[in-house]
Motif scaffolding. Sequence first.
Motif, PDB file in Angstrom:
ATOM      1  N   VAL A 120       0.843  -1.193   0.000  1.00 32.31           N
ATOM      2  CA  VAL A 120       0.000   0.000   0.000  1.00 32.31           C
ATOM      3  C   VAL A 120       0.879   1.244   0.000  1.00 32.31           C
ATOM      4  CG1 VAL A 120      -1.798   1.258   1.247  1.00 32.31           C
ATOM      5  CG2 VAL A 120      -1.795  -1.249   1.255  1.00 32.31           C
ATOM      6  N   LEU A 125      -3.258   1.933   5.953  1.00 30.30           N
ATOM      7  CA  LEU A 125      -4.517   1.565   5.331  1.00 30.30           C
ATOM      8  C   LEU A 125      -5.472   2.754   5.390  1.00 30.30           C
ATOM      9  CD1 LEU A 125      -5.003  -2.017   6.822  1.00 30.30           C
ATOM     10  CD2 LEU A 125      -4.315  -1.422   4.495  1.00 30.30           C
ATOM     11  N   PRO A 126      -6.255   2.994   4.352  1.00 32.08           N
ATOM     12  CA  PRO A 126      -7.158   4.152   4.342  1.00 32.08           C
ATOM     13  C   PRO A 126      -8.310   3.963   5.323  1.00 32.08           C
ATOM     14  CG  PRO A 126      -7.570   2.750   2.446  1.00 32.08           C
ATOM     15  CD  PRO A 126      -6.344   2.205   3.120  1.00 32.08           C
ATOM     16  N   GLU A 127      -8.840   5.069   5.808  1.00 31.74           N
ATOM     17  CA  GLU A 127     -10.021   5.009   6.651  1.00 31.74           C
ATOM     18  C   GLU A 127     -11.256   4.795   5.786  1.00 31.74           C
ATOM     19  OE1 GLU A 127     -10.322   8.423   9.117  1.00 31.74           O
ATOM     20  OE2 GLU A 127      -8.369   8.131  10.080  1.00 31.74           O
ATOM     21  N   ASN A 129     -14.241   2.995   3.687  1.00 32.50           N
ATOM     22  CA  ASN A 129     -14.470   1.868   2.799  1.00 32.50           C
ATOM     23  C   ASN A 129     -13.158   1.361   2.205  1.00 32.50           C
ATOM     24  OD1 ASN A 129     -15.334   0.030   0.914  1.00 32.50           O
ATOM     25  ND2 ASN A 129     -16.848   1.359  -0.028  1.00 32.50           N
ATOM     26  N   GLN A 130     -12.839   0.113   2.502  1.00 27.45           N
ATOM     27  CA  GLN A 130     -11.628  -0.498   1.966  1.00 27.45           C
ATOM     28  C   GLN A 130     -11.944  -1.593   0.945  1.00 27.45           C
ATOM     29  OE1 GLN A 130      -8.933  -1.804   5.021  1.00 27.45           O
ATOM     30  NE2 GLN A 130      -8.875   0.181   6.038  1.00 27.45           N
ATOM     31  N   ALA A 131     -13.199  -1.632   0.473  1.00 21.00           N
ATOM     32  CA  ALA A 131     -13.590  -2.701  -0.446  1.00 21.00           C
ATOM     33  C   ALA A 131     -12.733  -2.698  -1.707  1.00 21.00           C
ATOM     34  CB  ALA A 131     -15.071  -2.575  -0.805  1.00 21.00           C
ATOM     35  N   LEU A 133      -9.715  -1.606  -2.045  1.00 16.48           N
ATOM     36  CA  LEU A 133      -8.349  -2.023  -1.731  1.00 16.48           C
ATOM     37  C   LEU A 133      -8.237  -3.542  -1.699  1.00 16.48           C
ATOM     38  CD1 LEU A 133      -5.478  -1.112  -0.735  1.00 16.48           C
ATOM     39  CD2 LEU A 133      -6.364  -1.433   1.581  1.00 16.48           C
ATOM     40  N   TRP A 134      -9.037  -4.187  -0.843  1.00 15.11           N
ATOM     41  CA  TRP A 134      -8.941  -5.636  -0.700  1.00 15.11           C
ATOM     42  C   TRP A 134      -9.538  -6.365  -1.894  1.00 15.11           C
ATOM     43  CZ3 TRP A 134      -5.306  -6.843   2.295  1.00 15.11           C
ATOM     44  CH2 TRP A 134      -5.007  -6.043   3.399  1.00 15.11           C
ATOM     45  N   SER A 136      -8.738  -5.768  -4.694  1.00 14.83           N
ATOM     46  CA  SER A 136      -7.622  -5.886  -5.633  1.00 14.83           C
ATOM     47  C   SER A 136      -6.670  -7.011  -5.254  1.00 14.83           C
ATOM     48  CB  SER A 136      -6.851  -4.555  -5.683  1.00 14.83           C
ATOM     49  OG  SER A 136      -7.674  -3.530  -6.211  1.00 14.83           O
ATOM     50  N   HIS A 179       0.800  -5.379   3.647  1.00 15.91           N
ATOM     51  CA  HIS A 179      -0.255  -5.876   4.527  1.00 15.91           C
ATOM     52  C   HIS A 179      -0.722  -7.251   4.050  1.00 15.91           C
ATOM     53  CE1 HIS A 179      -0.705  -1.966   6.572  1.00 15.91           C
ATOM     54  NE2 HIS A 179      -0.410  -1.469   5.379  1.00 15.91           N
TER      55      HIS A 179
END
Length: 212
Positions: A120, A125-127, A129-131, A133-134, A136, A179
Amino acid sequence: MSARAVLTTTRSVRRRLDLDRPVDLAVVRDCLEVALQAPSGSNAQRWHWLVLTDPDQRAAVGQVYRRACLEYLDSPGAAGRLHEQDPERSAVQQRVHSSVAHLAEVMGRVPVLVIPCLRVPGGGLPEGNQAGLWGSLLPAAWSYMLAARARGLATAWTTLHLAHEREVAEILGLPADVHQGALIPTAHHTGTGFKPAPRQPLDEVLHLNKWA
């Protein structure tokens, strides 16, 4: 195997992992080549893959996993405590609970452990919604598991070790901006093949156009 057969018989294998039969690293590499064809946001392809075959490394990660798994099994959300009011589903959950406990004891002995990771930018990690990110990484990890199934290998999806992610990162020497997304034990399997698992009827979970 047809695509449908692979998709409907790729199970989380815990009890039937063959701990004694070596896994050809070339086969694992072939499965990862398949995984790299999965989509990623903006086609960034920030994934990285740790493949653990060294006995000491596997044992060290296995110890952390065992501790994390025992914490989970003692928690209210553990598999065996779900659907207690439904005898039929509860029986299934008890079997899952037992198999999770078994995997906790043998994780460090599984011939190959695969840990899909994301690098990353900036490290944090961003605050919110991480949908994206993961999203991907996780499709690629699932593709790896499907490819392994098609080649006669068994896998299981687990993230319990992430309760102690930094400790595992130190064992593996991961940079701070990398991560972990999952832990996928990979082995040949004992016994015969696999069949589709019981699932809720589609119409109980399908919503057309709106929820109601």
